[in-house]
Design a protein around this motif. Structure first.
Motif, PDB file in Angstrom:
ATOM      1  N   GLN A   1      10.079 -24.783  70.314  1.00  0.00           N
ATOM      2  CA  GLN A   1       9.116 -23.868  69.694  1.00  0.00           C
ATOM      3  C   GLN A   1       9.312 -23.811  68.184  1.00  0.00           C
ATOM      4  OE1 GLN A   1       6.567 -21.902  71.142  1.00  0.00           O
ATOM      5  NE2 GLN A   1       6.880 -23.460  72.695  1.00  0.00           N
TER       6      GLN A   1
ATOM      7  N   ALA B   1       6.829 -25.261  65.212  1.00  0.00           N
ATOM      8  CA  ALA B   1       6.410 -24.420  64.086  1.00  0.00           C
ATOM      9  C   ALA B   1       6.758 -25.091  62.759  1.00  0.00           C
ATOM     10  CB  ALA B   1       7.078 -23.052  64.187  1.00  0.00           C
TER      11      ALA B   1
ATOM     12  N   ARG C   1      10.748 -17.999  57.674  1.00  0.00           N
ATOM     13  CA  ARG C   1      10.244 -16.647  57.889  1.00  0.00           C
ATOM     14  C   ARG C   1       9.051 -16.636  58.848  1.00  0.00           C
ATOM     15  NH1 ARG C   1       9.484 -11.595  54.767  1.00  0.00           N
ATOM     16  NH2 ARG C   1      11.150 -12.223  53.394  1.00  0.00           N
ATOM     17  N   LEU C   2       8.084 -17.508  58.598  1.00  0.00           N
ATOM     18  CA  LEU C   2       6.913 -17.578  59.485  1.00  0.00           C
ATOM     19  C   LEU C   2       7.312 -17.999  60.890  1.00  0.00           C
ATOM     20  CD1 LEU C   2       3.918 -19.261  57.602  1.00  0.00           C
ATOM     21  CD2 LEU C   2       4.003 -16.981  58.617  1.00  0.00           C
TER      22      LEU C   2
ATOM     23  N   ARG D   1       6.333 -15.255  63.538  1.00  0.00           N
ATOM     24  CA  ARG D   1       5.118 -15.559  64.285  1.00  0.00           C
ATOM     25  C   ARG D   1       5.396 -16.257  65.613  1.00  0.00           C
ATOM     26  NH1 ARG D   1       0.899 -12.899  63.539  1.00  0.00           N
ATOM     27  NH2 ARG D   1      -0.266 -14.621  64.465  1.00  0.00           N
ATOM     28  N   ILE D   2       6.453 -17.036  65.668  1.00  0.00           N
ATOM     29  CA  ILE D   2       6.654 -17.865  66.854  1.00  0.00           C
ATOM     30  C   ILE D   2       7.872 -17.441  67.675  1.00  0.00           C
ATOM     31  CG2 ILE D   2       6.931 -20.238  67.687  1.00  0.00           C
ATOM     32  CD1 ILE D   2       4.242 -19.631  66.199  1.00  0.00           C
TER      33      ILE D   2
ATOM     34  N   PRO E   1       8.303 -13.131  68.554  1.00  0.00           N
ATOM     35  CA  PRO E   1       7.375 -12.620  69.569  1.00  0.00           C
ATOM     36  C   PRO E   1       7.713 -13.108  70.979  1.00  0.00           C
ATOM     37  CG  PRO E   1       6.161 -13.408  67.665  1.00  0.00           C
ATOM     38  CD  PRO E   1       7.594 -13.805  67.449  1.00  0.00           C
ATOM     39  N   GLN E   2       8.226 -14.331  71.077  1.00  0.00           N
ATOM     40  CA  GLN E   2       8.591 -14.823  72.401  1.00  0.00           C
ATOM     41  C   GLN E   2       9.916 -14.234  72.860  1.00  0.00           C
ATOM     42  OE1 GLN E   2       7.876 -19.083  73.255  1.00  0.00           O
ATOM     43  NE2 GLN E   2       7.068 -19.193  71.186  1.00  0.00           N
TER      44      GLN E   2
ATOM     45  N   VAL F   1       1.680 -10.408  79.829  1.00  0.00           N
ATOM     46  CA  VAL F   1       0.306 -10.851  79.987  1.00  0.00           C
ATOM     47  C   VAL F   1       0.118 -12.357  79.846  1.00  0.00           C
ATOM     48  CG1 VAL F   1      -1.958 -10.803  78.881  1.00  0.00           C
ATOM     49  CG2 VAL F   1      -0.776  -8.695  79.366  1.00  0.00           C
ATOM     50  N   SER F   2       0.743 -12.936  78.801  1.00  0.00           N
ATOM     51  CA  SER F   2       0.418 -14.315  78.470  1.00  0.00           C
ATOM     52  C   SER F   2       1.127 -15.320  79.366  1.00  0.00           C
ATOM     53  CB  SER F   2       0.744 -14.597  77.014  1.00  0.00           C
ATOM     54  OG  SER F   2       2.128 -14.448  76.813  1.00  0.00           O
TER      55      SER F   2
ATOM     56  N   ASN G   1       5.221 -28.391  73.470  1.00  0.00           N
ATOM     57  CA  ASN G   1       5.655 -27.294  72.601  1.00  0.00           C
ATOM     58  C   ASN G   1       4.514 -26.450  72.058  1.00  0.00           C
ATOM     59  OD1 ASN G   1       8.099 -28.409  73.065  1.00  0.00           O
ATOM     60  ND2 ASN G   1       8.508 -29.078  70.971  1.00  0.00           N
TER      61      ASN G   1
ATOM     62  N   PHE H   1       2.570 -22.940  71.676  1.00  0.00           N
ATOM     63  CA  PHE H   1       3.105 -21.589  71.619  1.00  0.00           C
ATOM     64  C   PHE H   1       2.553 -20.804  72.816  1.00  0.00           C
ATOM     65  CE2 PHE H   1       2.542 -22.735  66.955  1.00  0.00           C
ATOM     66  CZ  PHE H   1       3.805 -23.302  66.874  1.00  0.00           C
ATOM     67  N   PRO H   2       3.413 -20.434  73.759  1.00  0.00           N
ATOM     68  CA  PRO H   2       2.918 -19.873  75.022  1.00  0.00           C
ATOM     69  C   PRO H   2       2.313 -18.478  74.871  1.00  0.00           C
ATOM     70  CG  PRO H   2       5.308 -19.812  74.961  1.00  0.00           C
ATOM     71  CD  PRO H   2       4.878 -20.572  73.745  1.00  0.00           C
ATOM     72  N   HIS H   3       2.615 -17.802  73.771  1.00  0.00           N
ATOM     73  CA  HIS H   3       2.102 -16.440  73.607  1.00  0.00           C
ATOM     74  C   HIS H   3       0.774 -16.426  72.859  1.00  0.00           C
ATOM     75  CE1 HIS H   3       4.256 -17.535  70.030  1.00  0.00           C
ATOM     76  NE2 HIS H   3       3.949 -16.420  69.396  1.00  0.00           N
TER      77      HIS H   3
ATOM     78  N   GLU I   1      -3.465 -21.086  63.926  1.00  0.00           N
ATOM     79  CA  GLU I   1      -2.347 -20.331  63.351  1.00  0.00           C
ATOM     80  C   GLU I   1      -1.838 -20.933  62.037  1.00  0.00           C
ATOM     81  OE1 GLU I   1      -0.998 -17.523  64.181  1.00  0.00           O
ATOM     82  OE2 GLU I   1       0.886 -17.535  63.070  1.00  0.00           O
TER      83      GLU I   1
ATOM     84  N   TYR J   1      -4.509 -19.431  77.811  1.00  0.00           N
ATOM     85  CA  TYR J   1      -3.126 -19.598  77.376  1.00  0.00           C
ATOM     86  C   TYR J   1      -2.562 -20.922  77.900  1.00  0.00           C
ATOM     87  CZ  TYR J   1      -3.012 -14.806  75.700  1.00  0.00           C
ATOM     88  OH  TYR J   1      -3.245 -13.659  74.996  1.00  0.00           O
TER      89      TYR J   1
END
Lengths: 273, 269
Positions: A147, A151, A159-160, A164-165, A168-169, A245-246, B116, B118-120, B129, B162
């Protein structure tokens, strides 16, 4: 603290009226104490969580100095009793800094706080940060390294990538133990009694020693704490469901009763993965 | 698939030099294990290079070095004329600042073996993004581009889904769209079909072939020789951390010179 001395061997009588009055007609002082307890718990948990994220990021950084700072911090605050930390913070700052950070009344902008309350918030936040550091670290490490690579390959800065990635996970792994931490925090505020803050335990104590109805009032007090933690458990369940949810695979179907009592069915024993 | 894919991002993104990638004597080791031993490769504009080789030959490590997901110990890698990951100080390589590396990576798209995504985030959010946060494209424009890209890779109807609800082949196509949305000068593919069920490989290769035809500069680590034969300008064979043979796909199918290449090809064809 004054403990009742039972002078007679006769069975004490449970005073239902006092108990019910404490429970259903709490006086202003006690309601204020409930508000203060919530206030201190929420602020301390928020600051503590923030410190935990910083400490976890420092602990996972490539910079050796940052890593050392993080591990010494966690080592100290997890390795000493919170009650001792609270007293050290409250009485110790004049020795360390030469000034009393926590005078009887303190004005921070438009907020006026008793110094002891502020000392409590500082001690609880620092202590909580150390525990949250480990929780956040585990959360970050639970996120697949692919992940962060994806990114980065899109040109995201550190930072991003984190905000952002990765974080949150990580949240899905962090939130369940974070909920437990806050549950603890609600009860931990009772330690403020020792530095004379008018929180729930202290106010209840005062009423108990004024009326000698110790058991009735402490029993009512216990129910008040239980009410707070139960409400929180409900809120936590909602938050966790929203976070699931996701990703259908990690949906957590623990019922309310199971989540309240901590009992889980064996299939769900792994919790969120 | 409908219409040219690269039209969605305004055609093949411009490149600053004719030699999009210039790698010279790249050396890389994990501890004592030497993974890359003086690897040199130049990839020109619109060229499609397919890298083959047995596992452990260093091919994946090599393309990961090209966008600095791996550090190198010696050599130089230039993409679009910029030294990647390092600054040269008195003839020595010093690792660049994190923000500079991030900026260099904006021009290099990468597609991973395990997607890879982003799963969310939904498929659409996955794609828009980075353009919004990194390239600072307006949300409206980024959304339009993302939708068009999704349509062009045949997934226009999956915008709000998703990744967990998509098949492997669909996820990989979203991943390709996500990389393209940054308008990269170069696309790197790291075994993009290796994690896919056989029936899904074709749909991903179709998208890649289309990109190749439209003039995207690409380096593809893959054993899909059918793909190589159809669109590769050059095939590069790696073994034991070195490029041992390079040539047209025809060369590799007709008469590979190296014995190691011959035995490797006989196993995968």
């Amino acid at each position: 603290m004054h403990w009742p001395i039972l002078a007679t061997t006769a069975q004490p009588q449970f005073d239902l009226a006092v108990f019910l009055a404490f429970l259903f007609q709490p006086n202003g002082a006690f309601l204020g104490a409930v508000a203060l307890t919530l206030y201190v718990a929420i602020i301390s948990q928020t600051i503590g969580s923030f410190l935990g994220v910083l400490s976890a990021l420092a602990g996972l950084s490539r910079n050796r100095l940052l890593r050392s700072i993080s591990s010494v911090y966690v080592w100290f605050f997890r390795g000493t009793p919170l009650l001792v930390q609270l007293v050290l913070v409250y009485f110790g700052t004049p020795y360390l800094l030469g000034i009393d950070l926590f005078p009887a009344n303190e004005d921070i902008g438009f907020i006026s706080l008793r110094g002891a309350v502020l000392a409590g918030i500082v001690a609880f936040s620092l202590n909580e940060g150390a525990y949250m550091s480990e929780i956040v670290r585990a959360g970050i490490q639970s996120v697949d390294t692919g992940q962060a690579e994806a990114a980065k390959s899109l040109g995201m800065t550190y930072r991003l990538t984190m905000t952002r990635i990765v974080l949150p996970q990580a949240l899905r792994v962090i939130v369940p133990p974070l909920g437990n931490e806050f549950n603890n925090m609600l009860k931990t505020t009772s330690l403020l009694t020792i530095i004379a803050v008018q929180e729930m335990l202290r106010v209840a104590q005062a009423q108990a020693s004024a009326t000698f109805k110790y058991f009735e009032i402490y029993f009512g007090l216990a129910l008040y704490y239980l009410l707070l933690t139960t409400i929180w458990t409900l809120i936590q369940g909602r938050i966790e469901r929203r976070l699931g949810v996701s990703d259908a695979r990690t949906r957590d179907d623990k019922g309310f009763l199971a989540r309240l009592t901590g009992l889980r069915n064996p299939a769900g024993a792994g919790g969120l993965r | 698939m409908s219409g040219a894919i690269l039209d969605a991002i305004g055609g093949a993104p411009p490149v600053a030099t004719d030699d999009v990638v210039v790698a010279t004597d790249v050396e890389k080791s994990f501890g004592r294990l030497e993974v890359l031993k003086k690897v040199s490769l130049t990839v020109t504009r619109r060229e499609v290079v397919v890298v083959i080789g047995p596992s452990g030959s260093g091919k994946t490590t090599f393309i990961r070095c090209i966008n600095h997901l791996e550090k190198i110990q010696a050599g130089r890698i230039l993409v679009n004329g910029h030294l990647i990951g390092y600054r040269e100080v008195d003839g020595k390589l010093v690792e660049d600042r994190e923000q500079n590396i991030a900026r260099q990576r904006q021009d290099i798209g990468m597609v991973f073996q395990r997607f890879n995504l982003f799963p969310h985030m939904t498929a659409l959010d996955n794609i828009r993004e980075a353009p919004i946060r990194v390239r600072k494209v307006s949300e409206k424009e980024a959304t339009e581009t993302a939708r068009t890209l999704l349509e062009r890779v045949g997934l226009g109807h999956k915008a709000d889904v998703y990744p967990g609800q998509l098949s492997g082949g669909q996820q990989q196509r979203v991943a390709i769209a996500r990389a393209l949305a940054m308008k990269p000068a170069l696309m790197l593919f790291d075994e993009p079909t290796s994690a896919l069920d056989p029936e899904m490989i074709g749909e991903v290769l179709e998208v890649m072939k289309e990109l190749a035809r439209e003039g995207m500069t690409m380096i593809v680590v893959s054993h899909e020789m059918g793909f190589a034969r159809e669109v590769a300008d050059r095939v590069v064979m790696m073994d034991d951390g070195q490029i041992i043979e390079a040539g047209t796909p025809e060369h590799f199918f007709r008469n590979p010179t190296h014995e190691r290449t011959r035995s490797f090809l006989s196993k995968i064809l």
